[in-house]
Design a protein around this motif. Structure first.
Motif, short mmCIF file in Angstrom:
data_model
loop_
_atom_site.label_atom_id
_atom_site.label_comp_id
_atom_site.label_asym_id
_atom_site.label_seq_id
_atom_site.Cartn_x
_atom_site.Cartn_y
_atom_site.Cartn_z
N LYS A 103 82.07 108.87 54.02
CA LYS A 103 82.97 108.83 52.87
C LYS A 103 83.69 107.50 52.91
CE LYS A 103 83.73 113.71 52.11
NZ LYS A 103 84.73 114.73 51.77
N PHE A 104 83.90 106.89 51.77
CA PHE A 104 84.40 105.52 51.71
C PHE A 104 85.90 105.45 51.45
CE2 PHE A 104 79.92 105.49 50.75
CZ PHE A 104 79.47 104.50 51.61
N SER A 105 86.45 104.33 51.91
CA SER A 105 87.86 104.06 51.72
C SER A 105 87.98 102.83 50.82
CB SER A 105 88.48 103.78 53.10
OG SER A 105 89.78 103.29 52.95
N ILE A 106 88.76 102.95 49.73
CA ILE A 106 88.82 101.81 48.80
C ILE A 106 90.27 101.43 48.48
CG2 ILE A 106 86.61 102.34 47.71
CD1 ILE A 106 88.05 103.49 45.40
N VAL A 107 90.48 100.15 48.26
CA VAL A 107 91.77 99.71 47.75
C VAL A 107 91.54 99.15 46.35
CG1 VAL A 107 91.62 97.45 48.96
CG2 VAL A 107 93.81 98.24 48.10
N VAL A 108 92.38 99.60 45.41
CA VAL A 108 92.34 99.08 44.05
C VAL A 108 93.42 98.00 43.97
CG1 VAL A 108 92.64 99.63 41.60
CG2 VAL A 108 91.55 101.31 43.13
N LYS B 66 99.16 94.53 54.54
CA LYS B 66 98.56 95.09 55.76
C LYS B 66 98.21 96.57 55.55
CE LYS B 66 99.15 95.50 60.69
NZ LYS B 66 100.05 95.57 61.80
N THR B 67 99.18 97.31 54.98
CA THR B 67 98.93 98.74 54.73
C THR B 67 97.76 98.90 53.75
OG1 THR B 67 101.32 99.00 54.85
CG2 THR B 67 100.10 100.88 54.00
N ALA B 68 97.72 98.03 52.75
CA ALA B 68 96.71 98.18 51.70
C ALA B 68 95.30 97.86 52.19
CB ALA B 68 97.05 97.27 50.52
N PHE B 69 95.18 96.80 53.01
CA PHE B 69 93.84 96.27 53.30
C PHE B 69 93.29 96.71 54.66
CE2 PHE B 69 95.26 93.78 49.78
CZ PHE B 69 94.12 93.42 49.09
N THR B 70 94.03 97.56 55.37
CA THR B 70 93.54 98.03 56.67
C THR B 70 92.64 99.26 56.46
OG1 THR B 70 95.53 97.21 57.73
CG2 THR B 70 94.30 98.88 58.94
N ASP B 71 91.54 99.33 57.21
CA ASP B 71 90.63 100.48 57.17
C ASP B 71 90.03 100.68 55.77
OD1 ASP B 71 89.32 102.87 57.80
OD2 ASP B 71 91.09 104.09 57.33
N ILE B 72 89.47 99.59 55.25
CA ILE B 72 88.94 99.60 53.88
C ILE B 72 87.44 99.27 53.89
CG2 ILE B 72 88.98 98.10 51.80
CD1 ILE B 72 91.18 100.29 51.96
N ASP B 73 86.66 99.95 53.06
CA ASP B 73 85.25 99.58 52.87
C ASP B 73 85.06 98.68 51.65
OD1 ASP B 73 84.10 101.27 55.00
OD2 ASP B 73 84.87 102.93 53.77
N PHE B 74 85.82 98.97 50.58
CA PHE B 74 85.68 98.18 49.36
C PHE B 74 87.04 97.83 48.77
CE2 PHE B 74 81.59 100.36 49.44
CZ PHE B 74 80.73 99.30 49.18
N TRP C 49 83.72 94.73 51.50
CA TRP C 49 83.23 93.91 50.38
C TRP C 49 84.27 93.96 49.27
CZ3 TRP C 49 78.54 91.27 49.51
CH2 TRP C 49 77.58 91.40 50.53
N MET C 50 84.42 92.84 48.57
CA MET C 50 85.28 92.85 47.39
C MET C 50 84.41 92.85 46.14
SD MET C 50 88.17 90.21 45.98
CE MET C 50 89.22 90.45 47.37
N LEU C 51 84.66 93.83 45.28
CA LEU C 51 84.01 93.86 43.97
C LEU C 51 85.07 93.36 43.01
CD1 LEU C 51 82.41 97.44 44.25
CD2 LEU C 51 81.66 95.28 45.28
N ASP D 201 77.79 101.84 40.80
CA ASP D 201 76.40 101.36 41.03
C ASP D 201 76.41 100.22 42.04
OD1 ASP D 201 75.48 103.15 39.13
OD2 ASP D 201 75.50 101.69 37.50
N LEU D 202 77.39 99.33 41.90
CA LEU D 202 77.45 98.16 42.77
C LEU D 202 77.83 98.59 44.20
CD1 LEU D 202 77.19 95.11 42.89
CD2 LEU D 202 79.54 94.91 42.04
N ALA D 203 78.82 99.45 44.31
CA ALA D 203 79.25 99.92 45.65
C ALA D 203 78.11 100.69 46.32
CB ALA D 203 80.50 100.79 45.53
N ARG D 204 77.38 101.47 45.54
CA ARG D 204 76.24 102.22 46.11
C ARG D 204 75.12 101.28 46.54
NH1 ARG D 204 74.41 107.18 45.34
NH2 ARG D 204 72.44 106.37 44.51
#
Ligand SMILES: NC(=O)c1ccc[n+]([C@@H]2O[C@H](COP(=O)([O-])OP(=O)(O)OC[C@H]3O[C@@H](n4cnc5c(N)ncnc54)[C@H](O)[C@@H]3O)[C@@H](O)[C@H]2O)c1
Ligand SMILES: O=P(O)(O)OC[C@H]1O[C@H](O[C@H]2[C@H](O)[C@@H](O)[C@@H](O)O[C@@H]2CO)[C@H](O)[C@@H](O)[C@@H]1O
Ligand SMILES: [Mn+2]
Length: 442
Positions: A3-8, A72-80, A141-143, A326-329
């Motif tokens: 399962k993925f972790s994302i930051v918007v 730091k809180t936002a970007f730690t432990d992130i996949d996308f 990765w950054m989309l 689609d891109l993340a997949r």
């Protein structure tokens, strides 16, 4: 299944609620364990976050959620990182549109001097997001769909060449949805397309169904008469009069090169005089959006918070934003999906600058995009693209070198601007308006 972790990034964006609903609608295809909102405007983000928290609790309580302004809180432990920031928000978009218009030049968010001004604001903060990602989650990765994507993409190519950032635009997708409807197809994915250009500056050269049948003749017949306005009403956001005019105007843009089908944004370069004539210098697209989409989104968020439920919300799933899934997949599962991305040319367009960031079909897998060969492009498009890519490159050089001269050259080179004199008048007004955001130019 992972399962993925994302930051918007740009959690306070008007697009955030629609994208969250879209992500929730796609959980089977792209499972999520954590969503973080990151923004540098706490007050704005909190309004959207409070509503999205309720939506998430009701639809997917297992997903961890938080909103923060702390990198730091936002970007730690992130996949996308899903990035859609608007540096300077709508107040600055309004200036980007109105300042050029005051001088009789196209006033547009991403095209002409307005796009240059927005680019000068966006380069630093987008690079900052890349640096946060690399510091706190180096495998992520950054989309990126923050605009102006053409200038942002050139900046990341030049200043962060090894970063895992994919720049993408939804305009071709929006147009392909309309093409599919014109053709009577169920989905844009029933078409296989060939396209080349720069971001907001490109052409379709081939469109076929899955059996290989050429769909261009039928599309051209329609576009010649109606542009990209289908016979029946299109479901979705952009049926406002100004967007409808843009989709209709594609018929005139098409007449100039009947071998290809154009991106709608070309009207700003090829019919600049008409665009200016039809613009209201006191009420531009920024005003329409502030009075429309922004009021609606923030009003709806407040309603959700006050009632404590999103059961009666008017928010809709941003279906066409599913290209983000689609891109993340493609990255996560190595799907090798064919997608249009903004990538270094590197010889894909043989007769064009290898260092240009071009928008072309790519096969996307876990290693990132593999651009497909385009071959040689015709003189007309090559000439236009060489001029425009020089604008984009000069903006990035001006930003990196604090160069007034290069930015003046960039604006002068834009096909929307009649002379170096007018370019200078616009530039001087833009410098004054962007003091808070641009590096000081010498
Ligand atoms: N590529 C595409 O095809 C496409 C499609 C739609 C929207 N967009 C882009 O998405 C972005 C968002 O659009 P919107 O209309 O919803 O704008 P918006 O102003 O509603 O939201 C942008 C958010 O970004 C935040 N922000 C600004 N600077 C920031 C920074 N340095 N760090 C963190 N957050 C920051 C703002 O506070 C705001 O909440 C824009 O860049 C827009 O052009 C791109
Ligand atoms: O004027 P706006 O803020 O409404 O739109 C500007 C954006 O326009 C394009 O994206 C559209 C898309 O093409 C359309 O089909 C619809 O679904 O919404 C999108 C966002 O408004 C363009 O690709 C973006 O880069 C612009 O920001
Ligand atoms: Mn776009």
């Amino acid at each position: 299944m992972k399962k993925f972790s994302i930051v918007v990034a740009g959690g306070g964006s008007t697009f955030t609620p629609g994208i969250i609903l879209m992500l929730l609608d796609n959980l089977e295809k792209f499972p999520i364990r954590k969503i973080i909102f990151y923004d540098n405007d706490k007050e704005r983000q909190d309004i959207v976050a409070d509503a999205c928290e309720i939506i998430l609790k009701e639809k997917a309580p297992e997903i961890e959620f938080l909103a923060t302004t702390d990198p730091k809180t936002a970007f730690t432990d992130i996949d996308f990182v899903m990035a859609h920031i608007r540096v300077g928000k709508y107040a600055m978009r309004e200036k980007d549109e109105k300042i050029p218009l005051k001088h009789g030049v196209v006033g547009q968010e991403t095209c002409g001097p307005g796009g240059v001004a927005y680019g000068m604001r966006s380069i630093g903060p987008v690079i900052e997001l890349v640096d946060y990602m690399e510091k706190y989650s180096p495998d992520a990765w950054m989309l990126n769909y923050s605009n102006p994507a053409a200038i942002v993409a050139e900046a990341t190519r030049k200043l962060r060449p090894d970063s895992k950032i994919l720049n993408i635009c939804d305009m071709p997708i929006g147009i392909e949805v309309r093409m599919a409807q014109i053709l009577g197809l169920e989905s844009r994915k029933d078409m296989e397309i060939k396209y080349f250009g720069l971001n907001h500056f490109g052409w379709w050269t081939d469109i076929r169904d899955k059996e290989g049948n050429d769909l261009m003749p039928k599309l051209k017949e329609h576009v010649k008469k109606h542009g990209y306005v289908p016979d029946a009403k299109v479901e979705g956001q952009h049926v406002e009069a100004s967007w409808n005019d843009t989709f209709a105007k594609a018929k005139d843009v098409y007449m100039l090169d009947q071998k290809t089908l154009p991106n709608t944004y070309l009207k700003y370069y090829l019919f600049s005089d008409e665009v200016v004539e039809h613009s209201n210098p006191d009420y531009t697209r920024a005003n329409e959006v502030m009075d429309g989409r922004e009021k609606f989104i923030f009003g709806e968020c407040k309603k959700i918070k006050e009632s404590g439920t999103a059961k009666n919300t008017e928010f809709e799933i941003d279906e066409h934003a599913s290209y983000i899934v689609d891109l993340a997949r493609a990255i996560s599962y190595n799907t090798k999906e064919r997608m249009l991305l903004i990538v270094p040319n590197n010889g894909a367009i043989i007769n064009f600058d290898p260092t240009a960031m071009v928008e072309i079909p790519c096969i996307v897998g876990s290693q990132g995009p593999e651009p497909l060969v385009v071959g040689s492009i015709p003189q007309f498009q090559k000439g236009m693209m060489e001029q425009q890519v020089s604008v984009e490159k000069l903006v990035v050089e001006a930003w990196a070198e604090n160069s007034y001269e290069k930015l003046w050259q960039a604006i002068t080179l834009s096909k929307t601007v009649p002379s170096a004199r007018v370019a200078k008048l616009i530039l001087d007004d833009l410098i004054e308006a962007n003091k808070e955001y641009w590096p000081e130019l010498k």
